[in-house]
Write an enzyme that holds these catalytic residues in place. Structure first.
Site, PDB file in Angstrom:
ATOM      1  N   GLY A  15       0.624  -1.132   0.577  1.00 21.95           N
ATOM      2  CA  GLY A  15       0.043  -0.032  -0.134  1.00 21.95           C
ATOM      3  C   GLY A  15       0.787   1.549   0.373  1.00 21.95           C
ATOM      4  O   GLY A  15       0.971   2.099   0.556  1.00 21.95           O
ATOM      5  N   THR A  16       2.091   1.489  -0.567  1.00 24.28           N
ATOM      6  CA  THR A  16       3.003   2.439  -0.363  1.00 24.28           C
ATOM      7  C   THR A  16       1.579   3.555  -1.278  1.00 24.28           C
ATOM      8  O   THR A  16       2.121   4.812  -1.231  1.00 24.28           O
ATOM      9  CB  THR A  16       4.346   2.372  -1.486  1.00 24.28           C
ATOM     10  OG1 THR A  16       4.201   1.443  -2.889  1.00 24.28           O
ATOM     11  CG2 THR A  16       5.412   1.460  -0.031  1.00 24.28           C
ATOM     12  N   MET A  93      -4.064  -6.397  -7.617  1.00 18.45           N
ATOM     13  CA  MET A  93      -3.461  -7.576  -7.998  1.00 18.45           C
ATOM     14  C   MET A  93      -4.638  -8.796  -9.347  1.00 18.45           C
ATOM     15  O   MET A  93      -4.597  -9.593  -9.755  1.00 18.45           O
ATOM     16  CB  MET A  93      -2.732  -8.021  -7.626  1.00 18.45           C
ATOM     17  CG  MET A  93      -1.930  -8.280  -7.803  1.00 18.45           C
ATOM     18  SD  MET A  93      -0.773  -6.785  -8.727  1.00 18.45           S
ATOM     19  CE  MET A  93       0.007  -7.645  -9.665  1.00 18.45           C
ATOM     20  N   HIS A 110       1.012   1.432 -14.121  1.00 21.10           N
ATOM     21  CA  HIS A 110       1.212   0.471 -14.364  1.00 21.10           C
ATOM     22  C   HIS A 110       2.629   0.994 -15.147  1.00 21.10           C
ATOM     23  O   HIS A 110       3.661   2.664 -15.634  1.00 21.10           O
ATOM     24  CB  HIS A 110       1.010   0.039 -16.326  1.00 21.10           C
ATOM     25  CG  HIS A 110       2.021  -1.410 -16.451  1.00 21.10           C
ATOM     26  ND1 HIS A 110       1.453  -2.659 -16.375  1.00 21.10           N
ATOM     27  CD2 HIS A 110       2.817  -1.246 -17.684  1.00 21.10           C
ATOM     28  CE1 HIS A 110       2.701  -2.849 -17.125  1.00 21.10           C
ATOM     29  NE2 HIS A 110       2.971  -1.906 -18.030  1.00 21.10           N
ATOM     30  N   ASP A 146      -3.681  -3.497 -19.025  1.00 19.65           N
ATOM     31  CA  ASP A 146      -3.725  -2.560 -19.274  1.00 19.65           C
ATOM     32  C   ASP A 146      -3.903  -1.435 -20.603  1.00 19.65           C
ATOM     33  O   ASP A 146      -2.644  -1.025 -21.356  1.00 19.65           O
ATOM     34  CB  ASP A 146      -1.669  -2.204 -18.879  1.00 19.65           C
ATOM     35  CG  ASP A 146      -1.256  -3.296 -17.792  1.00 19.65           C
ATOM     36  OD1 ASP A 146      -2.007  -2.720 -16.563  1.00 19.65           O
ATOM     37  OD2 ASP A 146      -0.478  -3.823 -17.798  1.00 19.65           O
TER      38      ASP A 146
END
EC number: 2.1.2.2
Length: 209
Positions: A15-16, A93, A110, A146
Site C-alpha cells: 500500500g505505498t 492484483m 503501470h 493495461d
C-alpha cells in the site's frame, strides 16, 4: 468539485501508493479524500495503513465465491456503498469486471510507458528489450490488460547496471508522485474522455511528460 472528491482505493499488498494518497489528502487543498480501502486478501499492510488512518476497509476474496462473476458483482457492491467519485487501483492484483467498470471511473498505474510492455512484467520486459528510457503510466482501466486510455505518463531513464529491482524502485518513486498529482487534478478539475484521448480540466496539452 465544491467538496472533496471521494476515493475508494483498492490494494493487494504493502500500500505505498495508498499511503501517498493518504498523505496528500491530509491537505484540504488537495481536493480528494480516501473514504474506503478494499482488498482481495486479508492481513496485508495496505489494510493496516488504512486502519491506522481511521479509514473503513473491506475484503472480498475471489476464492470465497463460486464464480468470477459472483466476485465481480460483490466487490462492485462493496465499492458502491461508499459512493466514490473515483476508484484507484493501487497495486490491486485483480482485473475488475464490468459491474465495477460500468459503474465507476477506475484509475490504474503501470511501471512502463504504455502501450509498450503491458502485463505483469513490464519492468523486466523493458530491461530485456534493452530500452534506454522506460517510465510509468496512469490509465483509466478497461476490461483489457493495461489497455485503457492513457491519462498521464512520465519517463524514467534506464541506467547502466540497473537490474529489475533497482529500476522498479526508481519507477515506483516517480509513479507515486504522478498518481497523486493525477488524482488531485482529476478530482479538482474534472476530466473528459474522447476515444482514447483523456483531457483533465481545460488543459489542451498532452498529459505525457
Amino acid at each position: 468539485m465544491s467538496k472533496a472528491g471521494r476515493l475508494v482505493v483498492l490494494v493487494s499488498g504493502s500500500g505505498t501508493n495508498l499511503q501517498a494518497l493518504l498523505d496528500a489528502s491530509a491537505d484540504p487543498s488537495y481536493g480528494a479524500r480516501v473514504v474506503a480501502v478494499g482488498a482481495d486478501r486479508a492481513g496485508i499492510e495496505g489494510l493496516s495503513r488504512a486502519t491506522r488512518a481511521d479509514i473503513p476497509t473491506f475484503v472480498e476474496k475471489l476464492g470465497d465465491y463460486a464464480t468470477r462473476a459472483d466476485w465481480d458483482t460483490a466487490i462492485a457492491a462493496r465499492i458502491a456503498a461508499y459512493e466514490p467519485d473515483l476508484v484507484v487501483s493501487a497495486g490491486f492484483m485483480k482485473i475488475l469486471g464490468t459491474p465495477t467498470l460500468d459503474a465507476f471511473p477506475l484509475l490504474n498505474t503501470h511501471p512502463a510507458l504504455l502501450p509498450s510492455f503491458p502485463g505483469a512484467h513490464g519492468v523486466r520486459d523493458a530491461l530485456a528489450h534493452g530500452v534506454k528510457v522506460t517510465g510509468c503510466t496512469v490509465i483509466l482501466a478497461d476490461q483489457g490488460v493495461d489497455s485503457g486510455p492513457i491519462v498521464a505518463q512520465q519517463a524514467v531513464p534506464v541506467l547502466a547496471g540497473d537490474d529489475e529491482k533497482v529500476l522498479h524502485e526508481r519507477i515506483k518513486t516517480v509513479e507515486r508522485r504522478l498518481l497523486v498529482e493525477t488524482v488531485g487534478r482529476m478530482v479538482r478539475e474534472g476530466w473528459t474522455v474522447s476515444g482514447r484521448s483523456v483531457r483533465i480540466g481545460n488543459d489542451t496539452r498532452g498529459e505525457s511528460t
